[in-house]
Motif scaffolding. Structure first.
Motif, PDB file in Angstrom:
ATOM      1  N   LEU B 263      47.395 -19.078 -10.260  1.00  0.00           N
ATOM      2  CA  LEU B 263      47.831 -19.482 -11.600  1.00  0.00           C
ATOM      3  C   LEU B 263      48.008 -18.248 -12.495  1.00  0.00           C
ATOM      4  CD1 LEU B 263      45.589 -22.630 -12.039  1.00  0.00           C
ATOM      5  CD2 LEU B 263      48.060 -22.585 -11.765  1.00  0.00           C
ATOM      6  N   GLU B 264      47.113 -17.273 -12.299  1.00  0.00           N
ATOM      7  CA  GLU B 264      47.220 -16.037 -13.076  1.00  0.00           C
ATOM      8  C   GLU B 264      48.504 -15.282 -12.687  1.00  0.00           C
ATOM      9  OE1 GLU B 264      45.918 -14.904 -15.581  1.00  0.00           O
ATOM     10  OE2 GLU B 264      46.326 -12.752 -15.561  1.00  0.00           O
ATOM     11  N   SER B 265      48.820 -15.283 -11.387  1.00  0.00           N
ATOM     12  CA  SER B 265      50.038 -14.597 -10.937  1.00  0.00           C
ATOM     13  C   SER B 265      51.268 -15.223 -11.574  1.00  0.00           C
ATOM     14  CB  SER B 265      50.170 -14.690  -9.418  1.00  0.00           C
ATOM     15  OG  SER B 265      49.232 -13.851  -8.812  1.00  0.00           O
ATOM     16  N   ILE B 266      51.281 -16.543 -11.666  1.00  0.00           N
ATOM     17  CA  ILE B 266      52.425 -17.214 -12.281  1.00  0.00           C
ATOM     18  C   ILE B 266      52.559 -16.774 -13.742  1.00  0.00           C
ATOM     19  CG2 ILE B 266      53.300 -19.472 -13.034  1.00  0.00           C
ATOM     20  CD1 ILE B 266      52.277 -20.613 -10.433  1.00  0.00           C
ATOM     21  N   ARG B 267      51.427 -16.709 -14.430  1.00  0.00           N
ATOM     22  CA  ARG B 267      51.470 -16.264 -15.823  1.00  0.00           C
ATOM     23  C   ARG B 267      52.035 -14.843 -15.917  1.00  0.00           C
ATOM     24  NH1 ARG B 267      48.774 -13.345 -19.744  1.00  0.00           N
ATOM     25  NH2 ARG B 267      47.472 -12.315 -18.198  1.00  0.00           N
ATOM     26  N   LEU B 268      51.558 -13.975 -15.000  1.00  0.00           N
ATOM     27  CA  LEU B 268      52.008 -12.582 -15.029  1.00  0.00           C
ATOM     28  C   LEU B 268      53.499 -12.479 -14.728  1.00  0.00           C
ATOM     29  CD1 LEU B 268      49.072 -10.826 -13.142  1.00  0.00           C
ATOM     30  CD2 LEU B 268      49.655 -10.582 -15.544  1.00  0.00           C
ATOM     31  N   ILE B 269      53.970 -13.256 -13.746  1.00  0.00           N
ATOM     32  CA  ILE B 269      55.383 -13.184 -13.382  1.00  0.00           C
ATOM     33  C   ILE B 269      56.248 -13.581 -14.576  1.00  0.00           C
ATOM     34  CG2 ILE B 269      57.188 -14.219 -11.935  1.00  0.00           C
ATOM     35  CD1 ILE B 269      55.011 -14.379  -9.710  1.00  0.00           C
ATOM     36  N   ARG B 270      55.873 -14.672 -15.230  1.00  0.00           N
ATOM     37  CA  ARG B 270      56.644 -15.126 -16.399  1.00  0.00           C
ATOM     38  C   ARG B 270      56.691 -14.039 -17.470  1.00  0.00           C
ATOM     39  NH1 ARG B 270      54.079 -20.926 -16.631  1.00  0.00           N
ATOM     40  NH2 ARG B 270      55.557 -22.052 -15.353  1.00  0.00           N
ATOM     41  N   LEU B 271      55.525 -13.433 -17.691  1.00  0.00           N
ATOM     42  CA  LEU B 271      55.437 -12.400 -18.716  1.00  0.00           C
ATOM     43  C   LEU B 271      56.291 -11.188 -18.337  1.00  0.00           C
ATOM     44  CD1 LEU B 271      53.832 -12.272 -21.313  1.00  0.00           C
ATOM     45  CD2 LEU B 271      52.083 -10.969 -20.118  1.00  0.00           C
ATOM     46  N   MET B 272      56.222 -10.804 -17.071  1.00  0.00           N
ATOM     47  CA  MET B 272      56.958  -9.612 -16.638  1.00  0.00           C
ATOM     48  C   MET B 272      58.460  -9.849 -16.706  1.00  0.00           C
ATOM     49  SD  MET B 272      54.808  -7.833 -13.592  1.00  0.00           S
ATOM     50  CE  MET B 272      54.048  -9.184 -12.776  1.00  0.00           C
ATOM     51  N   VAL B 273      58.889 -11.064 -16.309  1.00  0.00           N
ATOM     52  CA  VAL B 273      60.322 -11.366 -16.382  1.00  0.00           C
ATOM     53  C   VAL B 273      60.779 -11.301 -17.831  1.00  0.00           C
ATOM     54  CG1 VAL B 273      62.039 -13.191 -16.052  1.00  0.00           C
ATOM     55  CG2 VAL B 273      60.392 -12.729 -14.265  1.00  0.00           C
ATOM     56  N   LYS B 274      59.928 -11.803 -18.729  1.00  0.00           N
ATOM     57  CA  LYS B 274      60.305 -11.837 -20.146  1.00  0.00           C
ATOM     58  C   LYS B 274      60.343 -10.420 -20.738  1.00  0.00           C
ATOM     59  CE  LYS B 274      58.448 -13.774 -24.247  1.00  0.00           C
ATOM     60  NZ  LYS B 274      57.043 -13.673 -24.483  1.00  0.00           N
ATOM     61  N   GLU B 275      59.372  -9.619 -20.372  1.00  0.00           N
ATOM     62  CA  GLU B 275      59.228  -8.305 -21.013  1.00  0.00           C
ATOM     63  C   GLU B 275      59.973  -7.193 -20.299  1.00  0.00           C
ATOM     64  OE1 GLU B 275      55.767  -7.590 -23.157  1.00  0.00           O
ATOM     65  OE2 GLU B 275      56.571  -9.491 -23.907  1.00  0.00           O
TER      66      GLU B 275
END
Ligand code: SF4
Ligand code: SF4
Lengths: 124, 404
Positions: B263-275
């Motif tokens: 679940l943490e990885s999903i959060r990180l992926i979303r953040l990285m794609v956005k940023e």
């Protein structure tokens, strides 16, 4: 260490298993239906000899020694050919990245099996 | 008192599809003694790396592990980049970060499926592997292959992420998040799963320190050893990771840690794609790498992955050493097995998410006459002489030689 005290009723996944039974399967019937190959998938290489300068950089960087570039003509009148041992090639496409003249590219062709070991070396 | 019954498990398919041998001595149903014999899978990867160029080694290093291929090539690239003094572009680090987290997702989904399979919960196995396919398809789209994505190169990444792929990543993440939340709920409430996993294969906090375990095994015992947090690198210097720990210290704890990490990885992926910043994706790397030596660690899905590289100024490395995370986790295995039931052996072994071929680095042969260390050249000469005596002359065989 924490002890788990609560008691739960087993079989929680049953509900989902029953609904899944009426859904389309996630797998495909291979080889009847063809697999979905992503557009950027690295498959069989393509060689266009027009710009090739016979620098052999692709051969030097290939990790498996799968690709061979040969000039069958003379130095002035080049006749370039590329041969690929698909039994050795790992489809990493380092040769594509290395080529300074962009002579190599890749296709999404992954149906490369042969019945005879000798037929594994193909001309690109 | 009886000697107990000794049962050999392996070397073929001992719970997982790789060779390793276990000698389990039983007292009734309880494991009294466990002997682990690794060494069936030595592939000579490090030697192969030393006789090829830095570019060619990328693809060998990628094949150290069939699951954490990105983690290994990332660590290797960082070694070479540091030695060559290259500054990788920020966009490249973000792409590496995204691929790394996708890899963690597919690795943990794979593990959850294998764990389900080991305890006879094959429905879970089918579901998680179905979901894993979606991540693999995504990786194939990003890198060009399902497992050996080949995204890393020395000085950056080989492929850029366009808007379509970014959107696709976000779409897949939405679907996956729903599924993984369901697995998290399942792990919390499914009585059979809890009853089967809780209280077995215990490795307490003190034992983790004693045996040097890493990754989810350590984190399940409450030790935060995530390299992304304790020694941030690449994109993780900008994006903070929320570490996951648990205090069960058993197989159940490792399951919970892995599910939460997804679940943490999903959060990180979303953040990285956005940023993700715009800009170049790689810098030009020299072919000859300056003399020096370096140790780099990155967080692979199974824990801390350590790479050592020594350069002698040529285009081939002088020494490559890979310490895969599984190698660190094997030391506590004997302790984890002893005292538990024989039926729990497969799941306890599987719970460290072992990778046997990653682990086999060197073979040491012991003889009664005393050990000698032989260098490569004299080893080759001895081999040739031995075969010549048998009437075969192998000296004509062309060999790649290391060094200059
Ligand atoms: S794809 Fe890789 S292995 Fe195949 S010829 Fe090119 S460099 Fe060699
Ligand atoms: S690297 Fe390109 S130009 Fe050079 S030999 Fe190979 S195909 Fe030809």
């Amino acid at each position: 260490m924490k002890k788990i005290k609560k008691i739960f009723i087993p079989g929680k996944i049953v509900a989902r298993a029953i609904t899944s039974a009426f859904k389309k399967p996630a797998t495909i019937k291979y080889p009847k239906s063809k697999p979905d190959i992503a557009p950027g998938y690295r498959g069989r290489l393509i060689y266009s000899p027009t710009n090739c300068i016979d620098c052999m950089m692709c051969m030097r960087d290939c990790p498996t020694g799968a690709i061979t570039i040969k000039n069958l003509g003379t130095k002035e009148n080049k006749e370039m050919h590329a041969y690929l041992n698909i039994g050795r090639c790992i489809f990493c496409c380092q040769c594509v990245d290395t080529c300074p003249k962009k002579c190599l590219s890749f296709s999404q062709d992954i149906m490369l099996s042969k019945l005879n070991r000798d037929n594994l070396t193909i001309e690109l | 008192m009886s000697e107990g019954l000794t049962i050999p498990i392996g070397p073929q398919h001992p719970s997982l599809k790789e060779p390793v041998s276990f000698l389990i001595t039983l007292d009734g149903e309880v494991v009294k003694k466990a002997v682990i014999e690794l060494g069936y899978n030595h592939r000579g990867l490090e030697k192969a790396c030393e006789s090829r160029t830095y570019i060619q080694d990328l693809y060998i290093i990628e094949r150290v592990c069939g699951i954490c291929s990105h983690a290994h090539s990332y660590a290797y690239c960082r070694c070479v980049e540091e030695l060559a003094g290259l500054q990788t572009p920020r966009r490249a680090e973000y792409i590496r970060g995204i691929v790394g987290e996708l890899e963690r997702l597919h690795s943990h989904l794979l593990w959850l499926g294998v764990a389900g399979h080991e305890i006879g919960f094959d429905t879970l196995f089918m579901y998680t592997w179905r979901d894993r396919e979606r991540v693999l398809d995504l990786l194939a789209e990003i890198g060009g292959n399902r497992v050996n994505y080949g995204i890393n190169t020395i000085g950056g990444v080989r492929r850029d992420l366009d808007e379509n792929i970014c959107q696709h990543i976000l779409d897949v993440m939405d679907g996956l998040e729903e599924q993984i939340k369901y697995y998290a709920e399942l792990a919390n409430t499914e009585a059979t799963l809890i009853a089967r996993l809780a209280g077995i294969g215990i490795l307490t906090r003190d034992d983790v320190i004693k045996y040097g375990a890493v990754g989810p095994v350590a984190r399940a015992a409450g030790i935060m050893d995530d390299v992304r947090i304790v020694e941030p690198y690449g994109v993780f210097t900008e994006i903070k990771v929320n570490g996951v720990t648990d205090d069960h210290a058993d197989v159940y704890g490792r399951t919970v840690v892995r599910i939460k990490e997804m679940l943490e990885s999903i959060r990180l992926i979303r953040l990285m794609v956005k940023e993700m910043p715009d800009g170049p994706i790689s810098v030009r790397a020299p072919r000859r790498i300056p003399t020096g030596e370096i140790i780099i660690r990155v967080e692979a899905p199974r824990g801390e992955d350590v790479h050592y590289l020594r350069s002698n100024g040529t285009d081939k490395p002088d020494r490559v050493r890979v310490r895969a995370p599984s190698e660190a986790n094997w030391h506590g295995m004997k302790h984890m097995l002893e005292g538990f039931h024989f039926a729990d052996v497969p799941i306890i072994i599987a719970a460290i998410d072992p990778c046997y071929s990653c682990t086999d680095r060197a073979i040491m042969l012991r003889s009664d006459k005393g050990d000698t260390v032989t260098d490569w050249e004299s080893l080759r000469r001895t081999g040739i002489e031995r075969y010549k005596k048998m009437g075969i002359d192998p000296s004509k065989i062309r060999m790649r030689t290391s060094g200059v």
